[in-house]
Design a protein around this motif. Structure first.
Motif, PDB file in Angstrom:
ATOM      1  N   ALA A 147      12.261 -49.268  -8.159  1.00  0.00           N
ATOM      2  CA  ALA A 147      12.064 -49.969  -6.888  1.00  0.00           C
ATOM      3  C   ALA A 147      13.430 -50.511  -6.493  1.00  0.00           C
ATOM      4  O   ALA A 147      14.214 -50.896  -7.353  1.00  0.00           O
ATOM      5  N   ALA A 148      13.716 -50.500  -5.210  1.00  0.00           N
ATOM      6  CA  ALA A 148      14.960 -51.119  -4.761  1.00  0.00           C
ATOM      7  C   ALA A 148      14.682 -51.992  -3.553  1.00  0.00           C
ATOM      8  O   ALA A 148      13.930 -51.603  -2.651  1.00  0.00           O
ATOM      9  N   VAL A 149      15.279 -53.170  -3.584  1.00  0.00           N
ATOM     10  CA  VAL A 149      15.190 -54.061  -2.432  1.00  0.00           C
ATOM     11  C   VAL A 149      16.132 -53.501  -1.372  1.00  0.00           C
ATOM     12  O   VAL A 149      17.326 -53.343  -1.628  1.00  0.00           O
ATOM     13  N   VAL A 150      15.603 -53.175  -0.205  1.00  0.00           N
ATOM     14  CA  VAL A 150      16.450 -52.511   0.776  1.00  0.00           C
ATOM     15  C   VAL A 150      16.711 -53.368   2.027  1.00  0.00           C
ATOM     16  O   VAL A 150      17.843 -53.496   2.470  1.00  0.00           O
ATOM     17  N   ASN A 151      15.722 -53.968   2.595  1.00  0.00           N
ATOM     18  CA  ASN A 151      15.964 -54.896   3.708  1.00  0.00           C
ATOM     19  C   ASN A 151      16.706 -54.300   4.901  1.00  0.00           C
ATOM     20  O   ASN A 151      17.605 -54.934   5.468  1.00  0.00           O
ATOM     21  N   VAL A 152      16.337 -53.093   5.294  1.00  0.00           N
ATOM     22  CA  VAL A 152      16.896 -52.608   6.551  1.00  0.00           C
ATOM     23  C   VAL A 152      16.340 -53.457   7.692  1.00  0.00           C
ATOM     24  O   VAL A 152      15.270 -54.041   7.579  1.00  0.00           O
ATOM     25  N   GLY A 153      17.087 -53.519   8.782  1.00  0.00           N
ATOM     26  CA  GLY A 153      16.645 -54.291   9.942  1.00  0.00           C
ATOM     27  C   GLY A 153      16.833 -53.500  11.220  1.00  0.00           C
ATOM     28  O   GLY A 153      17.113 -52.290  11.191  1.00  0.00           O
ATOM     29  N   GLN A 154      16.715 -54.208  12.332  1.00  0.00           N
ATOM     30  CA  GLN A 154      16.765 -53.525  13.631  1.00  0.00           C
ATOM     31  C   GLN A 154      18.150 -53.019  14.018  1.00  0.00           C
ATOM     32  O   GLN A 154      18.292 -52.254  14.969  1.00  0.00           O
ATOM     33  N   ASN A 155      19.169 -53.465  13.334  1.00  0.00           N
ATOM     34  CA  ASN A 155      20.514 -52.971  13.619  1.00  0.00           C
ATOM     35  C   ASN A 155      20.531 -51.440  13.617  1.00  0.00           C
ATOM     36  O   ASN A 155      19.883 -50.816  12.786  1.00  0.00           O
ATOM     37  N   THR A 156      21.293 -50.857  14.521  1.00  0.00           N
ATOM     38  CA  THR A 156      21.268 -49.391  14.656  1.00  0.00           C
ATOM     39  C   THR A 156      21.946 -48.672  13.491  1.00  0.00           C
ATOM     40  O   THR A 156      21.883 -47.450  13.404  1.00  0.00           O
ATOM     41  N   THR A 157      22.607 -49.413  12.613  1.00  0.00           N
ATOM     42  CA  THR A 157      23.116 -48.791  11.386  1.00  0.00           C
ATOM     43  C   THR A 157      22.123 -48.966  10.229  1.00  0.00           C
ATOM     44  O   THR A 157      22.426 -48.586   9.111  1.00  0.00           O
ATOM     45  N   TRP A 158      21.021 -49.600  10.486  1.00  0.00           N
ATOM     46  CA  TRP A 158      19.971 -49.913   9.505  1.00  0.00           C
ATOM     47  C   TRP A 158      20.338 -51.034   8.552  1.00  0.00           C
ATOM     48  O   TRP A 158      19.560 -51.952   8.348  1.00  0.00           O
ATOM     49  N   LEU A 159      21.505 -50.970   7.918  1.00  0.00           N
ATOM     50  CA  LEU A 159      21.874 -51.991   6.936  1.00  0.00           C
ATOM     51  C   LEU A 159      22.944 -52.939   7.455  1.00  0.00           C
ATOM     52  O   LEU A 159      23.391 -53.829   6.744  1.00  0.00           O
ATOM     53  N   GLY A 160      23.392 -52.739   8.673  1.00  0.00           N
ATOM     54  CA  GLY A 160      24.357 -53.676   9.253  1.00  0.00           C
ATOM     55  C   GLY A 160      25.768 -53.124   9.331  1.00  0.00           C
ATOM     56  O   GLY A 160      26.599 -53.659  10.043  1.00  0.00           O
ATOM     57  N   THR A 161      26.045 -52.073   8.589  1.00  0.00           N
ATOM     58  CA  THR A 161      27.374 -51.496   8.643  1.00  0.00           C
ATOM     59  C   THR A 161      27.321 -50.054   8.125  1.00  0.00           C
ATOM     60  O   THR A 161      26.475 -49.717   7.307  1.00  0.00           O
ATOM     61  N   HIS A 162      28.223 -49.237   8.637  1.00  0.00           N
ATOM     62  CA  HIS A 162      28.093 -47.788   8.425  1.00  0.00           C
ATOM     63  C   HIS A 162      28.148 -47.356   6.968  1.00  0.00           C
ATOM     64  O   HIS A 162      27.311 -46.595   6.511  1.00  0.00           O
ATOM     65  N   LEU A 163      29.148 -47.822   6.230  1.00  0.00           N
ATOM     66  CA  LEU A 163      29.321 -47.287   4.878  1.00  0.00           C
ATOM     67  C   LEU A 163      28.279 -47.800   3.892  1.00  0.00           C
ATOM     68  O   LEU A 163      28.086 -47.216   2.824  1.00  0.00           O
ATOM     69  N   ALA A 164      27.582 -48.879   4.252  1.00  0.00           N
ATOM     70  CA  ALA A 164      26.574 -49.425   3.335  1.00  0.00           C
ATOM     71  C   ALA A 164      25.444 -48.431   3.079  1.00  0.00           C
ATOM     72  O   ALA A 164      24.763 -48.491   2.055  1.00  0.00           O
ATOM     73  N   MET A 165      25.260 -47.505   4.004  1.00  0.00           N
ATOM     74  CA  MET A 165      24.144 -46.568   3.850  1.00  0.00           C
ATOM     75  C   MET A 165      24.314 -45.614   2.681  1.00  0.00           C
ATOM     76  O   MET A 165      23.351 -44.988   2.237  1.00  0.00           O
ATOM     77  N   SER A 166      25.543 -45.485   2.164  1.00  0.00           N
ATOM     78  CA  SER A 166      25.695 -44.634   0.974  1.00  0.00           C
ATOM     79  C   SER A 166      24.866 -45.206  -0.180  1.00  0.00           C
ATOM     80  O   SER A 166      24.427 -44.461  -1.052  1.00  0.00           O
ATOM     81  N   ASN A 167      24.661 -46.504  -0.165  1.00  0.00           N
ATOM     82  CA  ASN A 167      23.879 -47.108  -1.246  1.00  0.00           C
ATOM     83  C   ASN A 167      22.402 -46.729  -1.173  1.00  0.00           C
ATOM     84  O   ASN A 167      21.771 -46.467  -2.196  1.00  0.00           O
ATOM     85  N   LEU A 168      21.873 -46.711   0.032  1.00  0.00           N
ATOM     86  CA  LEU A 168      20.470 -46.301   0.151  1.00  0.00           C
ATOM     87  C   LEU A 168      20.326 -44.835  -0.253  1.00  0.00           C
ATOM     88  O   LEU A 168      19.412 -44.465  -0.998  1.00  0.00           O
ATOM     89  N   TYR A 169      21.236 -44.027   0.247  1.00  0.00           N
ATOM     90  CA  TYR A 169      21.200 -42.602  -0.084  1.00  0.00           C
ATOM     91  C   TYR A 169      21.288 -42.401  -1.604  1.00  0.00           C
ATOM     92  O   TYR A 169      20.485 -41.681  -2.208  1.00  0.00           O
ATOM     93  N   ALA A 170      22.253 -43.074  -2.207  1.00  0.00           N
ATOM     94  CA  ALA A 170      22.464 -42.921  -3.652  1.00  0.00           C
ATOM     95  C   ALA A 170      21.238 -43.398  -4.432  1.00  0.00           C
ATOM     96  O   ALA A 170      20.870 -42.801  -5.449  1.00  0.00           O
ATOM     97  N   TYR A 171      20.619 -44.445  -3.941  1.00  0.00           N
ATOM     98  CA  TYR A 171      19.433 -44.953  -4.645  1.00  0.00           C
ATOM     99  C   TYR A 171      18.362 -43.867  -4.774  1.00  0.00           C
ATOM    100  O   TYR A 171      17.829 -43.618  -5.859  1.00  0.00           O
ATOM    101  N   GLY A 172      18.072 -43.214  -3.656  1.00  0.00           N
ATOM    102  CA  GLY A 172      17.040 -42.178  -3.701  1.00  0.00           C
ATOM    103  C   GLY A 172      17.421 -41.035  -4.633  1.00  0.00           C
ATOM    104  O   GLY A 172      16.605 -40.555  -5.435  1.00  0.00           O
TER     105      GLY A 172
END
Ligand code: GCW
Length: 675
Positions: free
Chosen positions: A440-465
């Motif tokens: 399980a991972a705490v992800v906390n995406v929000g309404q921001n159009t980058t999902w996590l608030g900043t562009h490079l942070a999304m590598s973490n969500l990708y890597a998690y999966g």
């Protein structure tokens, strides 16, 4: 551009013509299910969309096998039922077979979800310009691959750094589920099969009739993507929402109330994944209030969801912050999870999974692996990671987390003297023969159009999966897949993002908390920025025990809190002694003078000083390196990332100077080499 952000790594940007020419893909798509809400139907559309985007070719989607060359997506069963011949071996749940060697491309899942995953994997190859002929089967390492949102009913998000909730507002579920479905698409593309949508600090109002209906709509939006919805429960709900005089888990009226709620929920969400429970921790209610065990509490819910095939994720993050006292040398929050759960192994129903944070404290920049995994032998377990960078710069700092997670997942607990690597052996369920186990991972995406608030942070969500699918995967390889999918194939872009990302966690550790002392961030409130003084005398039990001549938590058995004794004997012996404890965890396990000499040959205090200068130096190189990508990355992402990296470089200096000055003041030892 906002739309591109929402597509994250599923942008399917048009490849260069010379690459497209080598593609040689079939001329139609066959999705072996014509029900519009089915994962296979959705997979057909996704293939169409991805191929149009990346290759510029428009393919039709049919739902019956045709004779010509096609890309077929469906379950193995559906394919063979149409007379199809395949080399697919026996697959496990959610697994798939991908064969691009024949005139027909076969994307066949064990179930529909697996077929969808296969479609995403094929598209990931195409979108990276990879047209190699392959034929292989892949199965997930574990059955549970979930994300947890800490979304509050009022629309705020606990430890969320990307705007308001996409699930809730004004104490109700949102009416428009477009973003919810888009999120499910992203999750599906990395093999995530479950989501808990509300905060573990749960508001009982989610169980109102109106909100249950709303949950039904959320589940409807995510179901085509194979993502099942679960919810967090508040243990006191029978009293606070139901009006009963008690929430004692053994009280008949309480049991009946929970069964009734569960029955109602399953009317709205017939495939509800289950419940997540935080009990008796940080002020949350739980069974201990009534002198019942945590197992009594968990079993109550397990029995309610059992008839529906649901599961209960029961959190091991249980500690009593009202009874931690730093003046007691033996007090230690790190002991809490094992202390609470050790004697309960065997007491949990078989549809309960104990969800364990990766380290014994709380998502720190470096922690040893939780020893609780070694004690849950008859009980299923899952690890809890955090994609949200709560203690790791809150998405204002670039910190690629896969290398940190790997230190835990690759750790061998040597349970009963046998190889017991946490990812490969324990979370896979193999070590103790468990069908239910995983991530399980705490992800906390929000309404921001980058999902996590900043562009490079999304590598973490990708890597998690990717890691939950296969914990042995190489963290650089998955980072580079993500980078090509998100930023295109340019070599310089790839190299630069790889370099920055792979340096980022080490740098962050260097300019925050070293040698296992924890993050040294503000502990009282926001968990952001340097605040070493808050790391002692706090009621949260996150201590460093820094005094004028020494620092670190003595967690030895012989002289300290006894925590090291919670590990299986081989590992316990290693951490018990200073000589065999690695430098990077020294202060986690031992209380030593600032002048103690590390294996590296430096003293502890000099290491602090040097590391902080090194870390800040590395961070200061980030904006410069990013700037070299001008013109190679679109203007919006280029500028927005540059802004963040410049901020990070500056904040790293603030960190450096705060920490260096603090320990200089406390210890009175000057910095020898820093100048
Ligand atoms: O570290 C703490 C966080 C809390 C969180 C808690 C938990 C949801 O600061 O915000 O509460 O962990 O994991 O339950």
């Amino acid at each position: 551009a906002a739309e591109d952000g929402l597509n994250a790594w599923l942008r399917y940007a048009r490849l260069p013509d010379n690459i497209i020419r080598q593609a040689g893909i079939p001329s139609s798509i066959v999705a072996l299910n014509s029900t519009e809400t089915s994962p296979v139907f959705v997979a057909g559309l996704e293939l169409q969309r991805g191929i149009k985007g990346a290759l510029g070719t428009n393919l039709d989607v049919a739902h019956k096998s045709n004779k010509g060359s096609s890309i077929v997506v469906g379950t193995v069963d559906a394919f063979t039922a149409t007379g199809g011949k395949t080399g697919a071996p026996e697959l496990e749940e959610d697994g798939f077979w991908l064969d691009t060697t024949g005139k027909t491309v076969q994307i066949l899942g064990q179930n529909e979800r697996g077929a969808l995953y296969g479609a995403f994997e094929y598209l990931s190859m195409l979108a990276q310009g990879n047209f190699t002929k392959v034929a292989y089967a892949t199965n997930p390492s574990a059955s549970i691959r979930w994300v947890n949102q800490w979304d509050n009913m009022d629309g705020t998000i606990e430890r969320g750094y990307a705007g308001l909730s996409i699930f809730f507002k004004n104490n109700t579920t949102v009416a428009n589920t477009t973003r919810v479905a888009e999120y499910a698409r992203l999750l599906a593309s990395i093999g995530i099969n479950g989501i808990v949508v509300n905060n573990v600090n749960a508001n009982p109002i989610l169980l109102s009739d109106e909100n249950m209906a709303g949950l039904g709509k959320i589940a409807d939006a995510m179901r085509p993507w194979g993502v099942r919805v679960g919810i967090s429960l508040n243990f006191a709900s029978p009293q606070t929402l139901g009006g009963l005089p008690t929430f004692d888990p053994l009280d008949k009226s309480v049991v009946a109330w929970w069964h009734d709620q569960t029955d109602k929920l399953y009317k709205h969400v017939p495939d509800m994944a289950g419940y997540l429970v935080k009990a008796n921790s940080e002020g949350q209610p739980g069974p201990i209030t009534y002198n019942r065990t945590l197992a009594d509490g968990a079993n109550l819910f397990a029995k309610a969801v059992k008839p529906y095939g649901g599961i209960v994720m029961f959190r091991a993050f249980v500690y009593d912050y009202q009874h931690l006292n730093e003046s007691n040398w033996k007090d230690d929050r790190a002991n809490a999870a094992v202390d609470h759960f050790r004697d309960l192994d065997g007491e949990f129903d078989d549809n309960i999974i104990v969800q364990v944070k990766y380290g014994p404290i709380d998502f720190q920049v470096r922690e040893p692996a939780s020893p609780l995994f070694a004690h849950l032998q008859q009980t299923s377990s899952a690890i809890e990671l955090q994609v949200s960078q709560e203690y790791l710069g809150q998405q204002c700092h670039l910190v690629y987390l896969a290398p940190l997670w790997k230190t835990i997942l690759d750790f061998d607990l040597r349970i009963d003297g046998e190889k017991s690597v946490i990812g490969e052996d324990v979370l896979s369920g193999k070590r103790f023969n468990k069908k239910l186990s995983g991530y399980a991972a705490v992800v906390n995406v929000g309404q921001n159009t980058t999902w996590l608030g900043t562009h490079l942070a999304m590598s973490n969500l990708y890597a998690y999966g990717r890691i939950a699918w296969d914990p042995t995967v190489d963290e650089v390889a998955i980072l580079q897949d993500w980078t090509r999918l998100t930023y295109g194939l340019n070599r310089k872009v790839l190299d630069t993002i790889t370099e920055l990302s792979m340096q980022s966690w080490v740098a962050y550790e260097n300019y925050t908390g070293n040698l296992g002392v924890q993050t040294l961030t503000d502990i009282t409130y926001n968990h952001y920025g340097p605040n070493p003084q808050s790391m002692d005398n706090n009621p949260w039990g996150q201590w460093t025990r820094a005094d004028s001549d020494s620092i670190g938590m003595d967690r030895t058995v012989w002289n300290g809190t006894g925590f090291s004794g919670q590990y299986p004997s081989e590992v316990a012996a290693r951490f018990e002694s200073i000589e065999t404890t690695p430098d990077d965890l020294l202060l986690w396990f031992h209380h030593v003078p600032y002048t103690h000499v590390l294996k590296s040959g430096k003293t502890v205090i000099q290491h602090f000083y040097d590391a902080h200068y090194d870390g800040a130096e590395t961070a200061s190189s980030f904006p410069r390196k990013w700037t070299s990508l001008k013109g190679l990355v679109d203007t919006q992402r280029f500028e927005e990332m540059l802004f963040r990296l410049e901020y990070q470089a500056g904040h790293a200096i603030v960190w450096r100077d705060s920490i260096v000055q603090f320990y200089n003041n406390v210890s009175g030892i000057p910095t020898a080499a820093a100048a």
